[in-house]
Design a protein around this motif. Sequence first.
Motif, PDB file in Angstrom:
ATOM      1  N   PRO A 120       2.120   1.931  -4.144  1.00 29.99           N
ATOM      2  CA  PRO A 120       1.056   1.450  -5.025  1.00 29.99           C
ATOM      3  C   PRO A 120       1.467   1.214  -6.475  1.00 29.99           C
ATOM      4  N   GLU A 133       0.827  -1.214   0.000  1.00 27.70           N
ATOM      5  CA  GLU A 133       0.000   0.000   0.000  1.00 27.70           C
ATOM      6  C   GLU A 133       0.860   1.264   0.000  1.00 27.70           C
ATOM      7  N   ARG A 134       1.999   1.209   0.658  1.00 24.86           N
ATOM      8  CA  ARG A 134       2.886   2.380   0.683  1.00 24.86           C
ATOM      9  C   ARG A 134       3.556   2.612  -0.672  1.00 24.86           C
ATOM     10  N   SER A 156      -7.381  -4.514   2.218  1.00 29.74           N
ATOM     11  CA  SER A 156      -6.266  -3.724   1.707  1.00 29.74           C
ATOM     12  C   SER A 156      -6.660  -2.984   0.434  1.00 29.74           C
ATOM     13  N   ARG A 200      -8.874  -0.179   1.269  1.00 31.20           N
ATOM     14  CA  ARG A 200      -8.157   0.882   1.969  1.00 31.20           C
ATOM     15  C   ARG A 200      -7.263   1.674   1.023  1.00 31.20           C
ATOM     16  N   ARG A 201      -6.442   0.977   0.225  1.00 28.95           N
ATOM     17  CA  ARG A 201      -5.481   1.630  -0.674  1.00 28.95           C
ATOM     18  C   ARG A 201      -5.108   0.663  -1.788  1.00 28.95           C
ATOM     19  N   ALA A 203      -7.935   6.126  -6.729  1.00 25.14           N
ATOM     20  CA  ALA A 203      -6.746   5.371  -7.140  1.00 25.14           C
ATOM     21  C   ALA A 203      -6.179   5.943  -8.432  1.00 25.14           C
ATOM     22  N   SER A 234     -12.887   5.063  -6.794  1.00 23.96           N
ATOM     23  CA  SER A 234     -11.995   5.590  -5.760  1.00 23.96           C
ATOM     24  C   SER A 234     -11.057   6.632  -6.374  1.00 23.96           C
ATOM     25  N   THR A 244      -3.538  -1.018  -4.973  1.00 29.78           N
ATOM     26  CA  THR A 244      -2.257  -0.915  -5.657  1.00 29.78           C
ATOM     27  C   THR A 244      -2.332  -1.764  -6.917  1.00 29.78           C
TER      28      THR A 244
END
Length: 133
Positions: A50, A47-48, A79, A82-83, A121, A119, A85
Motif C-alpha cells: 500500500p 494492495e499487498r 480494490s 478492500r485495501r 488505512a 477506514s 493504497t
Amino acid sequence: MTEEIIERLEEYLGTEEFEYEAENCMEELDESGEGINAVLPLLRFLERHPMADISMTSAVVRYMEQFYGRGYEKFLMESVSRRPTVHTVRMLGRLRNAAIEEGLDGEEFEDVLIDVLNSEAEDEIKDTVREMI
C-alpha cells in the motif's frame, strides 16, 4: 502468465530497476492477450504494497488504465474498498476527475474515496484522499 509477471514485479519492487522491469513486464502482459483479466491480479499486487513507491506514470498504472470504460472502474472501486493504497486512491481520484470533466458527477468514485477516510488505512493514504476531495 499474469502470476509470473507479478512475481517479477515483486522481485524488483523497491529497486532502481523497478520501472524498467515494469515496462518489460507490461509489454509482455499486453502481448499475451491477458487484457482486463490481468487488472485484478495487478490491483492485488498494489494492495499487498500500500505504501510502495510506484510512480503514477508507471507502466503498471498505465496498463490498467487502458481498460477505462471496459470494467476497470469496478475492479478499482472494489480494490480501494478492500485495501486502499496510495496509488489506487490516486487512480480513483483520476477517474472521479475524468467523470466530472465528461459532465458526470463522479459521485460513485467520490463515495468510495470518502469511505477510505473512515477506514483503517494509513494516515498518508487518508491525507491523499483529503487532498483530492
